[in-house]
Design an enzyme around this catalytic site. Structure first.
Site, short mmCIF file in Angstrom:
data_model
loop_
_atom_site.label_atom_id
_atom_site.label_comp_id
_atom_site.label_asym_id
_atom_site.label_seq_id
_atom_site.Cartn_x
_atom_site.Cartn_y
_atom_site.Cartn_z
N ASP A 49 1.19 -0.89 0.29
CA ASP A 49 -0.14 -0.02 0.26
C ASP A 49 1.03 1.01 -0.16
O ASP A 49 1.94 1.25 0.79
CB ASP A 49 -0.69 0.48 1.19
CG ASP A 49 -2.39 -0.91 0.72
OD1 ASP A 49 -1.85 -2.24 0.13
OD2 ASP A 49 -2.97 -1.21 2.19
N HIS A 97 4.93 -6.89 -0.55
CA HIS A 97 4.51 -8.71 -1.13
C HIS A 97 5.09 -8.45 -2.20
O HIS A 97 6.00 -7.87 -3.29
CB HIS A 97 3.28 -8.87 -1.11
CG HIS A 97 2.45 -9.02 0.29
ND1 HIS A 97 2.10 -10.13 0.84
CD2 HIS A 97 2.36 -8.14 0.92
CE1 HIS A 97 1.28 -9.64 1.85
NE2 HIS A 97 1.93 -8.82 2.19
N SER A 144 7.94 3.25 5.63
CA SER A 144 9.37 3.93 4.59
C SER A 144 8.26 3.93 3.16
O SER A 144 7.63 4.86 2.86
CB SER A 144 10.01 3.52 5.20
OG SER A 144 11.29 4.27 4.71
#
Length: 291
Positions: free
Chosen positions: A100, A156, A258
């Site tokens: 995200d 991922h 981050s």
């Protein structure tokens, strides 16, 4: 009218100055070490107060979290999501987003030069710490993905791939928000980071993911390694691995928010709608493979 515009611009610059001073002109590494300790305290009062303050200043939404109660603030930072909370684009011609994020600078790699913000170029060779490792991405494409503190912090596999090498580069812990990116040259090359070199199972294309740490969050866990990468890490800086991942499979996580920079070779193109400022979720189309 001109006076109002000037006053608004001056006020904005003052706000940016304050933000920059508060998040960068401080003992960054010491604060990062302290937060690493503090966030893991398993005390109900500390946990509830910390998460409460966090909610006060961010858009923290825990409705998708797999757990409803957390042992500590760190446990909340690194939360997993409920099954089915993210949809991974199954199109084999699509490279999905690993996380995200909000899209930052993106587009073509000019030789080996990329941008962190308008007018602030940096060399991918310096970022990777290895000129040979950059060659597959010469004149390729890149996307900078910024995770805010309230976002889901795990990342991922963007495609079926095998991670072949991890390179760890120790560094500073500058804030990586847009204000700092406009003021600190080569910021991503200064901060602690890891370079994950992978090969796609489809076509053998190489890709690279570069997770970059920041103030309060200089720590990352990769499933393909049995060590925690952090500011005090003193182990080997280059680790050859053989870690296969299916598209959408979890690769690791940050201890907080981050940045991840994704590199792809020449022939890859940004997916429709991917531009600076775009909000994207893990699994959504980020790039398209060569036809």
């Amino acid at each position: 009218m001109k006076t109002l515009i000037k006053q608004s611009r001056d006020a904005l610059f003052q706000q940016e100055d304050i933000n920059f001073l508060l998040t960068n002109r401080v003992p960054r590494i010491a604060l990062t070490r302290f937060m690493g300790w503090f966030s893991k305290i398993r005390n109900p009062l500390v946990r509830e107060a910390s998460i409460g303050v966090w909610r006060l200043f961010t858009e923290l939404d825990l409705r998708e979290a797999k757990k409803t109660r957390f042992h500590s603030m760190h446990d909340c930072f690194t939360r997993e999501l409920k099954d089915g909370a993210r949809t991974v684009d199954a199109d084999p011609a699509v490279l999905g987003s690993p996380c995200d994020a909000i899209v930052g600078a993106c587009g073509p790699v000019a030789g080996v030069e990329v941008f962190q913000a308008k007018g602030f170029p940096y060399s991918a060779v310096e970022l990777f710490g290895d000129a040979q490792a950059v060659e597959p991405f010469r004149d390729g494409s890149f996307v900078t993905l910024r995770l805010t503190s309230s976002m889901y912090h795990r990342f991922h596999a963007p495609h079926d791939c095998t991670v072949e090498r991890v390179r760890y580069l120790s560094g500073d812990t500058w804030n990586v928000n847009p204000i700092a990116l406009k003021r600190v040259e080569r910021l991503f090359c200064r901060n602690e980071r890891a370079v994950l070199e992978a090969r796609l199972h489809a076509g053998g294309h190489r890709i690279a993911l570069v997770p970059v740490a920041a103030i309060l969050v200089a720590s990352m866990r990769l499933h393909c390694l049995d060590v925690l990468l952090h500011v005090g890490y003193q182990g080997p800086t280059r680790m050859d691995v053989d870690a296969p991942y299916a598209k959408g499979q979890e690769m690791g996580w940050f201890e907080h928010g981050s940045t991840i920079i994704v590199f792809a070779p020449k022939g890859f193109a940004l997916a429709e709608g991917i531009e600076s400022g775009t909000r994207i979720r893990m699994g959504q189309a980020l790039m398209r493979l060569p036809s």
